[in-house]
Design a protein around this motif. Structure first.
Motif, PDB file in Angstrom:
ATOM      1  N   PHE A 107       0.829  -1.194   0.000  1.00 10.08           N
ATOM      2  CA  PHE A 107       0.000   0.000   0.000  1.00 10.08           C
ATOM      3  C   PHE A 107       0.871   1.254   0.000  1.00 10.08           C
ATOM      4  O   PHE A 107       0.625   2.206  -0.753  1.00 10.08           O
ATOM      5  CB  PHE A 107      -0.934   0.000   1.213  1.00 10.08           C
ATOM      6  N   ALA A 108       1.907   1.242   0.846  1.00  8.01           N
ATOM      7  CA  ALA A 108       2.805   2.391   0.922  1.00  8.01           C
ATOM      8  C   ALA A 108       3.550   2.598  -0.399  1.00  8.01           C
ATOM      9  O   ALA A 108       3.674   3.728  -0.890  1.00  8.01           O
ATOM     10  CB  ALA A 108       3.799   2.208   2.063  1.00  8.01           C
ATOM     11  N   ALA A 109       4.043   1.510  -0.998  1.00  6.71           N
ATOM     12  CA  ALA A 109       4.801   1.614  -2.243  1.00  6.71           C
ATOM     13  C   ALA A 109       3.930   2.152  -3.379  1.00  6.71           C
ATOM     14  O   ALA A 109       4.354   3.012  -4.167  1.00  6.71           O
ATOM     15  CB  ALA A 109       5.371   0.244  -2.616  1.00  6.71           C
ATOM     16  N   LYS A 110       2.699   1.655  -3.466  1.00  3.61           N
ATOM     17  CA  LYS A 110       1.788   2.124  -4.528  1.00  3.61           C
ATOM     18  C   LYS A 110       1.399   3.580  -4.307  1.00  3.61           C
ATOM     19  O   LYS A 110       1.273   4.353  -5.271  1.00  3.61           O
ATOM     20  CB  LYS A 110       0.550   1.230  -4.559  1.00  3.61           C
ATOM     21  N   THR A 111       1.226   3.959  -3.042  1.00  2.00           N
ATOM     22  CA  THR A 111       0.893   5.349  -2.733  1.00  2.00           C
ATOM     23  C   THR A 111       2.034   6.278  -3.119  1.00  2.00           C
ATOM     24  O   THR A 111       1.826   7.350  -3.710  1.00  2.00           O
ATOM     25  CB  THR A 111       0.577   5.508  -1.232  1.00  2.00           C
ATOM     26  N   ILE A 112       3.259   5.861  -2.806  1.00  2.00           N
ATOM     27  CA  ILE A 112       4.435   6.667  -3.158  1.00  2.00           C
ATOM     28  C   ILE A 112       4.532   6.831  -4.671  1.00  2.00           C
ATOM     29  O   ILE A 112       4.787   7.935  -5.170  1.00  2.00           O
ATOM     30  CB  ILE A 112       5.705   6.014  -2.588  1.00  2.00           C
ATOM     31  N   GLU A 113       4.315   5.758  -5.407  1.00  2.00           N
ATOM     32  CA  GLU A 113       4.382   5.836  -6.870  1.00  2.00           C
ATOM     33  C   GLU A 113       3.314   6.784  -7.422  1.00  2.00           C
ATOM     34  O   GLU A 113       3.526   7.471  -8.423  1.00  2.00           O
ATOM     35  CB  GLU A 113       4.215   4.440  -7.489  1.00  2.00           C
ATOM     36  N   PHE A 114       2.150   6.810  -6.760  1.00  2.00           N
ATOM     37  CA  PHE A 114       1.045   7.644  -7.243  1.00  2.00           C
ATOM     38  C   PHE A 114       1.292   9.123  -6.973  1.00  2.00           C
ATOM     39  O   PHE A 114       1.103   9.965  -7.847  1.00  2.00           O
ATOM     40  CB  PHE A 114      -0.261   7.202  -6.574  1.00  2.00           C
TER      41      PHE A 114
END
Length: 213
Positions: free
Chosen positions: A109-116
C-alpha cells in the motif's frame, strides 16, 4: 521491534549494507539479526510437538533455552536422543506467517501510494522492491526450503578445504522446525574476537567469497 516482524526483517537486511545506511546505523541494526526477545519455551515445545508429532522429551535428550532469536525464528541447542548428536533446532515464531502477510500488505500500500503521489519515484520501482522482499521472506517461512538448501550447500562443499557445513537432520525437520548439526565458531561480524583468536581476516574474506560463489 515494536512495528513487527516484517519491519524487523527489513532492518536486518539493511544491517548488512553499511554502504547504504552508514556504519553507525548498520552497527545498531545488527541487534535485529539474532538478539531479539525470544518467545516462550512452552510455545517452542508446542511448535515442535505439532510439527514432528512427538514431544520434545521423546526427540531430544537435552533442549536448551533459546540461544538466538530473530524476526522469523529462534534457535535452541539440543542433543538428539537417538544418536547423541549435538544439534541446533530452529523453530518459527508462532503466527509469524499471518503477521508477515499483514505487514507486507501495508508495504505494498505504501509503495503504490508513493508511486502515485511522487511519479519520479517510479524509476526506483518501489513496488518491485516489495515484491522481491516478499519472495525472500515467504521462502524463509518454510524451513524445508532452508533445510534443502543447507543439504545442497553441504554436498557442494564436501571436497573443499577449510569448510565445515552443518547437515540437516531430516527426520527432525519440517515446515516450522529445522534440526541441523551444531557448529561452534566466532561471528564474522566480530572483528575484535577474530583478531584475538589469531585469525587472518584477509584469508577468511577470501574463504567466505569462495564459499559464497
Amino acid at each position: 521491534t515494536a512495528l513487527g516482524a516484517a519491519y524487523i526483517k527489513f532492518g536486518q537486511i539493511r544491517s548488512t549494507r553499511p554502504y547504504i545506511v552508514g556504519d553507525e546505523l548498520a552497527e545498531q541494526l545488527k541487534y535485529l539479526q539474532d538478539k531479539l526477545p525470544p518467545f516462550s519455551m512452552a510455545e517452542a515445545r508446542a511448535m515442535i510437538a505439532a510439527e514432528l508429532g512427538a514431544p520434545v522429551e521423546a526427540l531430544y535428550s537435552e533442549f536448551s533455552e533459546p540461544v538466538a532469536a530473530a524476526s522469523i525464528a529462534q534457535v535452541h541447542r539440543a542433543q538428539v536422543i537417538e544418536t547423541g548428536q549435538d544439534v541446533a533446532v530452529k523453530v518459527l515464531r508462532p503466527g509469524i506467517e499471518r503477521a508477515f502477510r499483514r505487514d507486507i500488505d501495508a508495504f505494498y500500500f505504501a509503495a503504490k501510494t508513493i508511486e502515485f503521489i511522487a511519479p519520479f519515484s517510479r524509476r526506483l520501482r518501489p513496488v518491485d522492491v516489495i515484491a522481491h522482499f516478499e519472495g525472500v521472506v515467504m521462502g524463509e517461512l518454510d524451513l524445508r526450503l532452508e533445510a534443502s538448501a543447507a543439504s545442497e550447500f553441504a554436498e557442494n562443499t564436501r571436497g573443499d578445504a577449510g569448510f565445515q557445513v552443518p547437515v540437516p537432520v531430516w527426520s527432525l525437520s519440517g515446515r516450522t522446525v529445522m534440526t541441523l548439526g551444531w557448529a561452534e565458531g566466532i561471528s564474522l561480524a566480530d572483528n575484535e574476537a577474530l583478531d584475538a583468536a589469531g585469525h587472518d581476516r584477509v584469508a577468511l574474506g577470501s574463504r567466505v567469497l569462495g564459499l559464497f560463489l
